[in-house]
Design a protein around this motif. Sequence first.
Motif, PDB file in Angstrom:
ATOM      1  N   TYR A   1       0.836  -0.863   0.049  1.00 21.73           N
ATOM      2  CA  TYR A   1      -0.023   0.280  -0.191  1.00 21.73           C
ATOM      3  C   TYR A   1       0.561   1.397  -0.436  1.00 21.73           C
ATOM      4  O   TYR A   1       2.138   1.659   0.174  1.00 21.73           O
ATOM      5  N   ALA A   2       0.048   1.906  -0.850  1.00 21.96           N
ATOM      6  CA  ALA A   2       1.042   3.972  -0.513  1.00 21.96           C
ATOM      7  C   ALA A   2       0.596   4.043   0.557  1.00 21.96           C
ATOM      8  O   ALA A   2      -0.398   4.197   1.564  1.00 21.96           O
ATOM      9  N   GLY A   3       2.167   4.299   1.335  1.00 23.32           N
ATOM     10  CA  GLY A   3       2.041   4.677   3.439  1.00 23.32           C
ATOM     11  C   GLY A   3       2.951   5.707   3.625  1.00 23.32           C
ATOM     12  O   GLY A   3       3.917   5.857   2.467  1.00 23.32           O
ATOM     13  N   SER A   4       3.560   6.720   4.554  1.00 19.00           N
ATOM     14  CA  SER A   4       4.312   7.305   5.228  1.00 19.00           C
ATOM     15  C   SER A   4       4.408   7.126   6.462  1.00 19.00           C
ATOM     16  O   SER A   4       3.387   6.835   7.169  1.00 19.00           O
ATOM     17  N   GLU A   5       5.770   7.541   7.208  1.00 13.41           N
ATOM     18  CA  GLU A   5       5.635   6.620   7.894  1.00 13.41           C
ATOM     19  C   GLU A   5       5.716   8.291   8.390  1.00 13.41           C
ATOM     20  O   GLU A   5       5.627   8.684  10.242  1.00 13.41           O
ATOM     21  N   VAL A   6       5.696   9.147   8.488  1.00 11.83           N
ATOM     22  CA  VAL A   6       5.054  11.290   8.949  1.00 11.83           C
ATOM     23  C   VAL A   6       3.193  11.200   8.635  1.00 11.83           C
ATOM     24  O   VAL A   6       2.679  10.763   7.410  1.00 11.83           O
ATOM     25  N   LYS A   7       3.516  11.791   8.911  1.00  5.73           N
ATOM     26  CA  LYS A   7       1.489  11.986   8.647  1.00  5.73           C
ATOM     27  C   LYS A   7       1.659  13.071   7.833  1.00  5.73           C
ATOM     28  O   LYS A   7       2.179  14.356   7.909  1.00  5.73           O
ATOM     29  N   LEU A   8       1.041  12.686   6.814  1.00  6.06           N
ATOM     30  CA  LEU A   8       1.517  13.981   5.169  1.00  6.06           C
ATOM     31  C   LEU A   8      -0.178  14.210   4.692  1.00  6.06           C
ATOM     32  O   LEU A   8      -0.737  13.681   5.397  1.00  6.06           O
ATOM     33  N   PRO A   9      -0.395  15.389   4.160  1.00 12.85           N
ATOM     34  CA  PRO A   9      -1.989  15.962   3.335  1.00 12.85           C
ATOM     35  C   PRO A   9      -1.752  14.342   2.719  1.00 12.85           C
ATOM     36  O   PRO A   9      -1.627  13.923   2.000  1.00 12.85           O
ATOM     37  N   GLY A  10      -2.994  13.951   2.649  1.00 15.72           N
ATOM     38  CA  GLY A  10      -3.648  12.581   2.120  1.00 15.72           C
ATOM     39  C   GLY A  10      -3.070  10.821   2.691  1.00 15.72           C
ATOM     40  O   GLY A  10      -3.821  10.146   2.580  1.00 15.72           O
ATOM     41  N   TYR A  11      -2.159  11.125   3.707  1.00 17.33           N
ATOM     42  CA  TYR A  11      -2.213  10.122   4.591  1.00 17.33           C
ATOM     43  C   TYR A  11      -2.297  10.104   5.873  1.00 17.33           C
ATOM     44  O   TYR A  11      -1.398  10.668   6.765  1.00 17.33           O
ATOM     45  N   ASP A  12      -3.532  10.264   5.945  1.00 20.28           N
ATOM     46  CA  ASP A  12      -3.526  10.426   7.465  1.00 20.28           C
ATOM     47  C   ASP A  12      -4.678   9.311   8.316  1.00 20.28           C
ATOM     48  O   ASP A  12      -5.508   9.370   9.321  1.00 20.28           O
ATOM     49  N   VAL A  13      -4.761   8.130   7.649  1.00 20.29           N
ATOM     50  CA  VAL A  13      -5.393   6.719   8.091  1.00 20.29           C
ATOM     51  C   VAL A  13      -3.749   6.121   9.149  1.00 20.29           C
ATOM     52  O   VAL A  13      -2.996   5.240   9.161  1.00 20.29           O
ATOM     53  N   PRO A  14      -3.917   5.793   9.808  1.00 21.70           N
ATOM     54  CA  PRO A  14      -3.096   5.539  11.271  1.00 21.70           C
ATOM     55  C   PRO A  14      -3.299   3.755  11.576  1.00 21.70           C
ATOM     56  O   PRO A  14      -4.162   3.516  11.071  1.00 21.70           O
ATOM     57  N   LEU A  15      -1.870   3.001  11.786  1.00 16.79           N
ATOM     58  CA  LEU A  15      -1.083   1.992  11.319  1.00 16.79           C
ATOM     59  C   LEU A  15      -0.461   2.030  13.682  1.00 16.79           C
ATOM     60  O   LEU A  15       0.528   2.555  13.351  1.00 16.79           O
ATOM     61  N   TYR A  16      -1.044   1.563  14.462  1.00 12.54           N
ATOM     62  CA  TYR A  16      -0.878   2.091  15.426  1.00 12.54           C
ATOM     63  C   TYR A  16       0.277   0.825  15.895  1.00 12.54           C
ATOM     64  O   TYR A  16      -0.197  -0.379  15.366  1.00 12.54           O
ATOM     65  N   ALA A  17       1.140   1.338  16.905  1.00 12.12           N
ATOM     66  CA  ALA A  17       1.618  -0.117  17.424  1.00 12.12           C
ATOM     67  C   ALA A  17       1.222  -0.328  18.867  1.00 12.12           C
ATOM     68  O   ALA A  17       0.083  -0.167  18.660  1.00 12.12           O
ATOM     69  N   LYS A  18       1.713  -0.930  19.301  1.00 15.02           N
ATOM     70  CA  LYS A  18       0.915  -1.988  20.467  1.00 15.02           C
ATOM     71  C   LYS A  18       1.389  -0.720  21.426  1.00 15.02           C
ATOM     72  O   LYS A  18       1.871  -0.303  22.026  1.00 15.02           O
ATOM     73  N   PRO A  19      -0.209  -0.528  21.918  1.00 11.95           N
ATOM     74  CA  PRO A  19      -0.289   0.983  23.087  1.00 11.95           C
ATOM     75  C   PRO A  19       0.771  -0.358  24.661  1.00 11.95           C
ATOM     76  O   PRO A  19       0.595  -1.071  24.824  1.00 11.95           O
ATOM     77  N   ARG A  20       0.517   1.153  25.344  1.00 10.38           N
ATOM     78  CA  ARG A  20       1.537   1.098  26.498  1.00 10.38           C
ATOM     79  C   ARG A  20       0.631   0.563  27.178  1.00 10.38           C
ATOM     80  O   ARG A  20       1.313   0.190  28.819  1.00 10.38           O
ATOM     81  N   ASP A  21      -0.507   0.463  27.591  1.00 10.34           N
ATOM     82  CA  ASP A  21      -1.351   0.259  28.181  1.00 10.34           C
ATOM     83  C   ASP A  21      -2.070  -1.155  28.345  1.00 10.34           C
ATOM     84  O   ASP A  21      -2.511  -1.681  29.250  1.00 10.34           O
ATOM     85  N   LEU A  22      -1.463  -1.990  27.852  1.00 10.73           N
ATOM     86  CA  LEU A  22      -1.962  -3.230  26.776  1.00 10.73           C
ATOM     87  C   LEU A  22      -1.294  -4.153  27.788  1.00 10.73           C
ATOM     88  O   LEU A  22      -0.117  -4.205  27.671  1.00 10.73           O
ATOM     89  N   VAL A  23      -1.800  -4.602  28.365  1.00  9.03           N
ATOM     90  CA  VAL A  23      -1.510  -5.834  28.874  1.00  9.03           C
ATOM     91  C   VAL A  23      -1.704  -7.682  27.920  1.00  9.03           C
ATOM     92  O   VAL A  23      -2.887  -7.444  28.209  1.00  9.03           O
ATOM     93  N   ALA A  24      -0.751  -8.140  27.969  1.00  8.58           N
ATOM     94  CA  ALA A  24      -0.924  -9.267  27.278  1.00  8.58           C
ATOM     95  C   ALA A  24      -0.409 -10.217  28.868  1.00  8.58           C
ATOM     96  O   ALA A  24       0.640 -10.552  29.446  1.00  8.58           O
ATOM     97  N   ALA A  25      -1.017 -11.407  28.763  1.00 10.97           N
ATOM     98  CA  ALA A  25      -0.856 -12.756  30.046  1.00 10.97           C
ATOM     99  C   ALA A  25      -1.183 -13.688  29.589  1.00 10.97           C
ATOM    100  O   ALA A  25      -2.441 -14.028  28.863  1.00 10.97           O
ATOM    101  N   ASN A  26      -0.448 -14.849  29.694  1.00  8.62           N
ATOM    102  CA  ASN A  26       0.030 -16.298  28.813  1.00  8.62           C
ATOM    103  C   ASN A  26      -0.616 -17.007  29.920  1.00  8.62           C
ATOM    104  O   ASN A  26      -0.385 -16.869  31.332  1.00  8.62           O
ATOM    105  N   LEU A  27      -1.877 -17.969  30.204  1.00  9.20           N
ATOM    106  CA  LEU A  27      -1.968 -17.965  30.956  1.00  9.20           C
ATOM    107  C   LEU A  27      -1.823 -19.804  30.921  1.00  9.20           C
ATOM    108  O   LEU A  27      -2.347 -20.599  31.929  1.00  9.20           O
ATOM    109  N   ALA A  28      -1.013 -20.334  30.339  1.00 12.78           N
ATOM    110  CA  ALA A  28      -0.692 -21.688  30.111  1.00 12.78           C
ATOM    111  C   ALA A  28      -0.099 -22.071  32.148  1.00 12.78           C
ATOM    112  O   ALA A  28       0.605 -20.660  32.208  1.00 12.78           O
TER     113      ALA A  28
END
Length: 408
Positions: free
Chosen positions: A142-169
Amino acid sequence: MPRPAIGLTARLFIVPAILSLGLAGCAIKPAATTGGPGTASLRPVAFSALPGWGPATAAAGLPAFVRSCRAIAVMPEDQSLGGDGVAGSLGGKAGLWRGVCAAARAVPPDDAAAAQNFFQTYFVPYQVAHPTRISGYYEPVYAGSEVKLPGYDVPLYAKPRDLVAANLAGFHDSTGKQRIVGRLRYGKLVPYYSRARIEAGAIRHQAHVVAWLRDPVDAYMAEVQGAARLRLPDGTLIDLGFDGTNGRAYTPIGKLMVKQGDLAANDVSIQSISAWLRAHPAQAQGVMNANRNYVFFKRLHDVPDGLGAPGALGVPLTPEGSIAVDQKAIPLGAPVFVATTTLDRLTTAQDIDVGAKGATAAQIFFGIGRNAAQMAGSTDAAGTLFVLLPRPIQQSSPTTAPATGATS
């Protein structure tokens, strides 16, 4: 972190995350598994039972298996790779693959007969007792940009800082669920934000934007495929890979669109879904929000040319040589022979399809870009899987290979 006809791939090392869009040797005789969810009924067969099996097929499938061996070689002996019943007992731990992987590395890369001899010496094929739905996935560009530019305004997010994941195995009271994802709210773990909340801005102060796209439909499909290659405004290509999800259940919007009358049941694909969403912008976000699952990305570096982003096993995916499976039923790293009316191919389980229950479904990785998308979108057929599992090491000898088609 499946990318199917269509799904979402897992892009973390040994972590489930591919979600289907829902588009439409010496004989070893253990008891067959029950065939319920998370299992696969397997029975040992001769190599002659594999349609089209021969030197060329074996040679084509060997490179992907060798890549898997490189990842397995650095794992602890008891690292779980998955599998149930005979699949788990013969291939479910990294240590069970040491012998066959050492032998694989010794096979001359251009010797098809040696490749065939290797597989027939060190493996027993096990046929899945019931038909398997075979579909495809791919890595979009896809066409994309690493910085927000005119026409490039739909974000793909990294994993959030407040997300907690637990392995229950290992937790005996985990009710069978191996992994939970959430966030802390007043000291209590609660479900993470849904897609709708995230799209409305709920994580804008918690997550870094790894890239900006032009089109929200492209962003959604990047999530479905679990990875993407972006062409930046200066022409540079960068790779993004799966970095987790919000933990919410996946809803296949293809099925939803058929139920609502937006698509015909025999016309559900990446292309038809994308076309409908773009043609109905006022309704598109609501349809996409019906899938509460949201995928996070990370920047990848040094992905080899011609290969896809790493799958769940942590190795780059091989076009037409990697397959996504239910890890509960089929161990990651296992060679898997796929047979349908239109293709016979030796692949290796290197990704996870959590939309599959047991061996009821699997997805072949077709590569990168438009041609791969067409191949993935047109692959949706009933087929047969044969899981190749290592022989007990004392029965494997590179100098005493069984004759083609022999099981003992």
